[in-house]
Design an enzyme around this catalytic site. Structure first.
Site, PDB file in Angstrom:
ATOM      1  N   ASP A   9     -29.602  27.293  -0.794  1.00 28.72           N
ATOM      2  CA  ASP A   9     -29.041  28.724  -0.764  1.00 28.72           C
ATOM      3  C   ASP A   9     -29.202  29.205  -2.607  1.00 28.72           C
ATOM      4  O   ASP A   9     -30.138  28.819  -2.522  1.00 28.72           O
ATOM      5  CB  ASP A   9     -27.536  28.402  -0.423  1.00 28.72           C
ATOM      6  N   ALA A  11     -26.845  30.688  -4.420  1.00 25.25           N
ATOM      7  CA  ALA A  11     -25.603  30.900  -6.161  1.00 25.25           C
ATOM      8  C   ALA A  11     -24.459  29.744  -5.835  1.00 25.25           C
ATOM      9  O   ALA A  11     -24.785  28.993  -4.734  1.00 25.25           O
ATOM     10  CB  ALA A  11     -24.635  31.709  -6.139  1.00 25.25           C
ATOM     11  N   ALA A  42     -10.012  29.441  -3.433  1.00 27.55           N
ATOM     12  CA  ALA A  42     -10.981  31.426  -4.028  1.00 27.55           C
ATOM     13  C   ALA A  42     -12.069  30.337  -3.546  1.00 27.55           C
ATOM     14  O   ALA A  42     -12.965  30.547  -2.463  1.00 27.55           O
ATOM     15  CB  ALA A  42     -10.669  31.279  -4.608  1.00 27.55           C
ATOM     16  N   MET A  46     -15.898  28.722   0.615  1.00 29.82           N
ATOM     17  CA  MET A  46     -17.310  29.305  -0.096  1.00 29.82           C
ATOM     18  C   MET A  46     -18.614  29.137   0.544  1.00 29.82           C
ATOM     19  O   MET A  46     -18.893  28.140   1.391  1.00 29.82           O
ATOM     20  CB  MET A  46     -17.738  28.471  -1.439  1.00 29.82           C
ATOM     21  N   LYS A  50     -18.789  37.274   2.787  1.00 26.81           N
ATOM     22  CA  LYS A  50     -17.761  37.236   2.127  1.00 26.81           C
ATOM     23  C   LYS A  50     -16.665  37.944   2.508  1.00 26.81           C
ATOM     24  O   LYS A  50     -15.439  37.951   2.073  1.00 26.81           O
ATOM     25  CB  LYS A  50     -18.128  37.918   0.474  1.00 26.81           C
ATOM     26  N   HIS A  53     -15.231  34.925   4.222  1.00 27.78           N
ATOM     27  CA  HIS A  53     -14.600  33.922   3.371  1.00 27.78           C
ATOM     28  C   HIS A  53     -12.614  34.917   2.600  1.00 27.78           C
ATOM     29  O   HIS A  53     -11.556  33.777   3.481  1.00 27.78           O
ATOM     30  CB  HIS A  53     -15.053  34.855   1.486  1.00 27.78           C
ATOM     31  N   ARG A 158     -22.675  31.739   7.845  1.00 26.22           N
ATOM     32  CA  ARG A 158     -22.562  30.543   8.023  1.00 26.22           C
ATOM     33  C   ARG A 158     -21.075  31.085   8.465  1.00 26.22           C
ATOM     34  O   ARG A 158     -20.453  31.212   8.253  1.00 26.22           O
ATOM     35  CB  ARG A 158     -22.588  29.455   6.218  1.00 26.22           C
ATOM     36  N   ASP A 184     -25.001  24.033  -1.565  1.00 28.00           N
ATOM     37  CA  ASP A 184     -23.908  23.644  -2.547  1.00 28.00           C
ATOM     38  C   ASP A 184     -22.359  22.964  -2.007  1.00 28.00           C
ATOM     39  O   ASP A 184     -21.801  23.227  -3.016  1.00 28.00           O
ATOM     40  CB  ASP A 184     -23.955  23.851  -3.436  1.00 28.00           C
TER      41      ASP A 184
END
Length: 264
Positions: A9, A11, A42, A46, A50, A53, A158, A184
């Site tokens: 991944d 970030a 928030a 993750m 986005k 999200h 994802r 992560d």
């Protein structure tokens, strides 16, 4: 048969310790819309594309109720699109700042390459976002062999497995059991599981841990072990095959996985 491909991944895994670039923007756009969200809310989705999200946050019962109270009606897809436009604008303004490779990443990637392993990558960022990230990360010495964004798989990010499959195709990976995905977030783990590859959660610097480098270093050794244990537990509950504290542990872990493969 052994591991041929590692897919990282971006970030929170390879760059941007703590994955702060998007989090700060999520907090801001909701606040601008009159709805205060918590750091935990928030961070929960993750790793997703986005816009997905933002939609997932709006579907959270507390946020949905608060949106209804503030705006007098339930959120609509128009609201999702409007928030996403703001998100994209604000993120692009700050993104270059969050492209420092996380400690051990460059050395580990070099070590893996010397062992003949190819380095792929997936992300929750779009093509235009990744143009900024890849350019600045490359200037700082980090460049994987291949990148797939959700834009390139019809926005099916994802936890869908398609970005992993596209990496495998491009990098010539013949079998899913010869591929390791490192991420992560719980979305990364689910992406790996859905693709049928080895799922590895990296703990220190992760979005799941949610601490900046300074915040983590400021903890006592005991407090550090507590947050490490808590994050490890979340990854394991999601179904991760393995967890590592830092990416430096990855080459040794790959040896362990190779031994398992020979016994399968």
């Amino acid at each position: 048969m052994k591991i041929e491909t590692v897919i990282l991944d971006w970030a929170g895994t390879a760059v941007d310790f703590g994955c702060f670039a998007p989090v700060n923007v999520f907090l801001t756009i909701f606040e601008d819309a009159g709805v205060t969200v918590t750091l935990e809310e928030a961070r929960k989705p993750m790793g997703m594309l986005k816009i997905d999200h933002i939609r997932t946050m709006l579907e959270m019962p507390r946020i949905a109720d608060e949106w209804q109270r503030v705006h007098g009606q339930a959120f609509t897809e128009e609201n999702v699109s409007a928030l996403y436009k703001q998100f994209e604008t604000k993120l692009m303004e700050s993104l270059a700042t969050y492209t420092d490779p996380i400690q051990h990443v460059k050395a580990t990637v070099q070590q893996l390459r010397e062992a003949g392993i190819r380095i792929g990558s997936t992300t929750g960022y779009t093509d235009s976002m990744m143009e900024v990230v890849t350019r600045h990360a490359a200037d700082k010495g980090y460049q994987p062999d291949f990148l797939v964004t959700p834009t390139q798989v019809g926005d099916k990010g994802r936890p869908c497995p398609f970005m992993i499959f596209k990496n495998m195709e491009a990098l010539g990976s013949k079998a899913t059991k010869q591929v390791v995905k490192v991420g992560d977030t719980t979305s990364d783990i689910m992406e790996a599981l859905n693709a049928g590859v080895w799922a590895v959660g990296v703990i220190i610097g992760s979005s799941e841990m949610g601490l900046s480098e300074a915040e983590f270093q400021a903890l006592t050794a005991e407090e550090q072990q507590q947050v490490i244990a808590k994050t490890k537990c979340i990854f394991e509950e999601t179904g991760a095959h393995y967890t590592i504290e830092t990416i430096a542990e990855l080459p040794a872990l790959i040896e362990t996985i190779n031994e398992r493969i020979t016994r399968i």
